[in-house]
Enzyme design. Structure first.
Site, mmCIF file in Angstrom:
data_model
loop_
_atom_site.group_PDB
_atom_site.id
_atom_site.type_symbol
_atom_site.label_atom_id
_atom_site.label_comp_id
_atom_site.label_asym_id
_atom_site.label_seq_id
_atom_site.Cartn_x
_atom_site.Cartn_y
_atom_site.Cartn_z
ATOM 1 C CG ASN A 159 -2.364 -1.156 1.745
ATOM 2 O OD1 ASN A 159 -1.250 -2.733 0.933
ATOM 3 N ND2 ASN A 159 -2.991 -0.793 2.245
ATOM 4 C CG HIS A 211 4.176 -2.660 5.340
ATOM 5 N ND1 HIS A 211 3.784 -0.700 5.481
ATOM 6 C CD2 HIS A 211 2.624 -3.128 5.487
ATOM 7 C CE1 HIS A 211 2.801 -0.905 5.652
ATOM 8 N NE2 HIS A 211 2.340 -1.820 5.658
#
Length: 123
Positions: free
Chosen positions: A96, A109
């Site tokens: 994201n 991440h």
């Protein structure tokens, strides 16, 4: 980054269930899993979003992408093939980026999701 929760996890200031670690990367179980297997893979070097990466991050990004299928295999959700070559199993990866991309923690991440798919479509 002083207030980055993932930097604190990488520095072992906040406990987590670590499933992989090397000099550059850390992988741990998500504390609020959205699937039977839900891992987070992070670079130890802080970078806020994928959009903030440049050529100096190429090796780290490659390591993240290569680590995902290895961990998926360890957690029983790798892609496999039936005798006739039909694929089975599998996992999903997601990064994201930014508020419209659904990013909540501003430390790059990668999510790795796997397992039976009652969670399908949720992420």
């Amino acid at each position: 980054m002083d207030n980055c929760i993932f930097c604190k996890i990488a520095a072992k200031q906040i406990p987590s269930t670590i499933v992989y670690e090397d000099d550059d990367l850390l992988a741990f179980k998500d504390i609020n899993p959205a699937a039977p297997v839900h891992l987070l893979l992070i670079p130890k070097r802080h970078v806020a979003t994928l959009s903030d990466c440049d050529d100096s991050h190429t090796e780290t990004l490659g390591k993240l992408l290569r680590l995902a299928p290895k961990l998926a295999a360890e957690f029983g959700c790798a892609v496999s093939y039936d005798a006739d070559g039909t694929p089975a199993g599998g996992f999903k990866t997601m990064i994201n980026s930014g508020p419209n991309g659904g990013q909540e923690v501003y430390h790059l991440h990668m999510h790795v999701y796997g397992g039976p798919r009652p969670w399908r479509g949720q992420h």
